[in-house]
Scaffold this motif. Structure first.
Motif, PDB file in Angstrom:
ATOM      1  N   THR A   1       0.824  -1.207   0.000  1.00 51.98           N
ATOM      2  CA  THR A   1       0.000   0.000   0.000  1.00 51.98           C
ATOM      3  C   THR A   1       0.858   1.257   0.000  1.00 51.98           C
ATOM      4  O   THR A   1       0.511   2.244  -0.654  1.00 51.98           O
ATOM      5  N   VAL A   2       1.976   1.250   0.716  1.00 57.87           N
ATOM      6  CA  VAL A   2       2.884   2.412   0.683  1.00 57.87           C
ATOM      7  C   VAL A   2       3.401   2.622  -0.741  1.00 57.87           C
ATOM      8  O   VAL A   2       3.361   3.738  -1.274  1.00 57.87           O
ATOM      9  N   VAL A   3       3.867   1.562  -1.371  1.00 66.42           N
ATOM     10  CA  VAL A   3       4.381   1.669  -2.741  1.00 66.42           C
ATOM     11  C   VAL A   3       3.269   2.107  -3.690  1.00 66.42           C
ATOM     12  O   VAL A   3       3.463   2.999  -4.524  1.00 66.42           O
ATOM     13  N   GLY A   4       2.092   1.504  -3.552  1.00 67.17           N
ATOM     14  CA  GLY A   4       0.956   1.892  -4.395  1.00 67.17           C
ATOM     15  C   GLY A   4       0.580   3.343  -4.194  1.00 67.17           C
ATOM     16  O   GLY A   4       0.297   4.064  -5.156  1.00 67.17           O
ATOM     17  N   ALA A   5       0.571   3.806  -2.950  1.00 62.96           N
ATOM     18  CA  ALA A   5       0.223   5.203  -2.668  1.00 62.96           C
ATOM     19  C   ALA A   5       1.243   6.150  -3.278  1.00 62.96           C
ATOM     20  O   ALA A   5       0.873   7.169  -3.872  1.00 62.96           O
ATOM     21  N   LEU A   6       2.510   5.830  -3.147  1.00 69.18           N
ATOM     22  CA  LEU A   6       3.543   6.691  -3.716  1.00 69.18           C
ATOM     23  C   LEU A   6       3.384   6.811  -5.228  1.00 69.18           C
ATOM     24  O   LEU A   6       3.450   7.908  -5.785  1.00 69.18           O
ATOM     25  N   ILE A   7       3.137   5.698  -5.896  1.00 67.02           N
ATOM     26  CA  ILE A   7       3.029   5.709  -7.360  1.00 67.02           C
ATOM     27  C   ILE A   7       1.713   6.330  -7.816  1.00 67.02           C
ATOM     28  O   ILE A   7       1.691   7.226  -8.663  1.00 67.02           O
TER      29      ILE A   7
END
Length: 155
Positions: A117-123
């Motif tokens: 979710t952190v990676v998805g949110a950043l992208i």
């Protein structure tokens, strides 16, 4: 003289691209959070939901804070705006590291859901903000290259 496709009668506000970036980023963040919580809950139960919520808060908060600081800094003198942005970046980095260090001690969340979710949110949030900025019509004018008071053209 060249102008963009902004309509002549429209009232343009200089902060429009930054406001659009923040608006699109918030919408993308909310959609991502709901999607991540549903998927993580189906995959890992309550631990997955907590991981997705924490990941959305960390990743989305990091990116959205940047957009808000840039919007705020646009009204400041350049040197002050630079200091504010640098201080906010260092502050966000410290907060993120402290939060991750504290979360390492607990087991109530799914670490993979948090990471994804952190990676998805950043992208996704960064992409939505970029789309918001690029979608704005910004007027511009090209001035001809000639010196003021140049008499060579009149002779």
């Amino acid at each position: 003289m060249s102008t963009s496709s902004a309509s002549p009668g429209s009232s343009y506000h200089p902060d429009a691209p930054l406001r659009a970036a923040l608006r699109y980023g918030l919408i993308a963040w909310v959609v991502l959070t709901i999607f991540a919580v549903v998927v993580a809950t189906l995959a890992s139960g309550a631990e997955g939901a907590w991981g997705a919520l924490l990941g959305a808060a960390i990743g989305g908060g990091f990116i959205l804070t940047t957009a808000a600081v840039v919007l705020f800094g646009a009204k400041l003198p350049p040197n002050t705006a630079g200091m504010v942005m640098l201080a906010s970046w260092v502050g966000k980095l410290l907060v993120a590291l402290i939060v991750i260090a504290i979360l390492q001690q607990f087991e109530f969340y799914d670490r993979m859901a948090l990471f994804l979710t952190v990676v998805g949110a950043l992208i996704i949030v960064l992409g939505a903000e970029t789309y918001g900025v690029l979608r704005q019509k910004v007027p511009y004018v090209d001035a001809p290259d000639q010196a003021v008071g140049d008499d060579s053209e009149t002779a």
